[in-house]
Write a protein that holds these residues in place. Structure first.
Motif, PDB file in Angstrom:
ATOM      1  N   HIS A   1       0.823  -1.213   0.000  1.00  0.00           N
ATOM      2  CA  HIS A   1       0.000   0.000   0.000  1.00  0.00           C
ATOM      3  C   HIS A   1       0.854   1.258   0.000  1.00  0.00           C
ATOM      4  O   HIS A   1       0.483   2.252  -0.641  1.00  0.00           O
ATOM      5  CB  HIS A   1      -0.952   0.009   1.193  1.00  0.00           C
ATOM      6  CG  HIS A   1      -2.155  -0.828   0.974  1.00  0.00           C
ATOM      7  ND1 HIS A   1      -3.194  -0.434   0.182  1.00  0.00           N
ATOM      8  CD2 HIS A   1      -2.463  -2.065   1.414  1.00  0.00           C
ATOM      9  CE1 HIS A   1      -4.107  -1.380   0.156  1.00  0.00           C
ATOM     10  NE2 HIS A   1      -3.675  -2.389   0.891  1.00  0.00           N
TER      11      HIS A   1
ATOM     12  N   GLU B   1       2.005   1.552  -3.557  1.00  0.00           N
ATOM     13  CA  GLU B   1       0.877   1.980  -4.396  1.00  0.00           C
ATOM     14  C   GLU B   1       0.578   3.458  -4.198  1.00  0.00           C
ATOM     15  O   GLU B   1       0.302   4.181  -5.152  1.00  0.00           O
ATOM     16  CB  GLU B   1      -0.356   1.129  -4.063  1.00  0.00           C
ATOM     17  CG  GLU B   1      -1.577   1.452  -4.896  1.00  0.00           C
ATOM     18  CD  GLU B   1      -2.519   2.415  -4.223  1.00  0.00           C
ATOM     19  OE1 GLU B   1      -3.249   3.122  -4.950  1.00  0.00           O
ATOM     20  OE2 GLU B   1      -2.522   2.491  -2.990  1.00  0.00           O
TER      21      GLU B   1
ATOM     22  N   MET C   1      -5.281   2.894 -11.403  1.00  0.00           N
ATOM     23  CA  MET C   1      -4.630   2.187 -10.299  1.00  0.00           C
ATOM     24  C   MET C   1      -5.316   2.398  -8.955  1.00  0.00           C
ATOM     25  O   MET C   1      -5.631   1.446  -8.257  1.00  0.00           O
ATOM     26  CB  MET C   1      -3.170   2.594 -10.188  1.00  0.00           C
ATOM     27  CG  MET C   1      -2.423   1.837  -9.139  1.00  0.00           C
ATOM     28  SD  MET C   1      -0.708   2.298  -9.211  1.00  0.00           S
ATOM     29  CE  MET C   1      -0.063   1.212  -7.992  1.00  0.00           C
TER      30      MET C   1
ATOM     31  N   MET D   1      -7.325  -0.540  -6.920  1.00  0.00           N
ATOM     32  CA  MET D   1      -6.758  -1.005  -5.648  1.00  0.00           C
ATOM     33  C   MET D   1      -7.752  -0.880  -4.507  1.00  0.00           C
ATOM     34  O   MET D   1      -7.644  -1.589  -3.511  1.00  0.00           O
ATOM     35  CB  MET D   1      -5.480  -0.229  -5.318  1.00  0.00           C
ATOM     36  CG  MET D   1      -4.274  -0.644  -6.117  1.00  0.00           C
ATOM     37  SD  MET D   1      -3.778  -2.345  -5.860  1.00  0.00           S
ATOM     38  CE  MET D   1      -3.051  -2.245  -4.237  1.00  0.00           C
TER      39      MET D   1
END
Length: 109
Positions: free
Chosen positions: A40, A43, A88, A92
């Motif tokens: 995370h 990301e 993205m 996610m």
């Protein structure tokens, strides 16, 4: 900070249980949680970079003439960053909890 908290919890867990030669499900669960936190963070960094790049490119496109074409590699990088910016973070949001639930179920089952 979440990585430090999780690693501190893992250390406290290791200190509180008697020493054994094999890994427990709880240790595996804590390691999986630490890996998910790291994913995370990665990301977030990628999504933040893509958002800043998209904002910068949008401002540049307003000021540049339409007849000038950027280099092919630059266009390909711009396309990849644009794709990450558009997809993205949204993907996610649903994919990450599903992966976490499946991995937790596999570890704790």
């Amino acid at each position: 900070i979440p990585v430090l908290v999780t690693s501190n919890k893992m250390s406290a867990l290791a200190a509180s249980i008697p020493p054994i030669s094999y890994s427990t499900r709880l240790e595996a669960f804590m390691q999986m949680t630490l890996y998910m936190i790291a994913v995370h963070m990665l990301e977030f960094g990628i999504a933040h970079f893509a958002a800043r790049w998209h904002k910068k490119r949008s401002a540049e496109k307003e000021h540049l003439a339409w007849d000038s074409k950027p280099h092919r590699c630059y266009r390909m990088f711009d396309t990849c960053v644009e794709f990450l910016h558009n997809h993205m973070e949204v993907q996610m949001r649903w994919l990450s909890p599903v992966i976490y639930a499946v991995a937790a179920a596999a570890i704790l089952h």
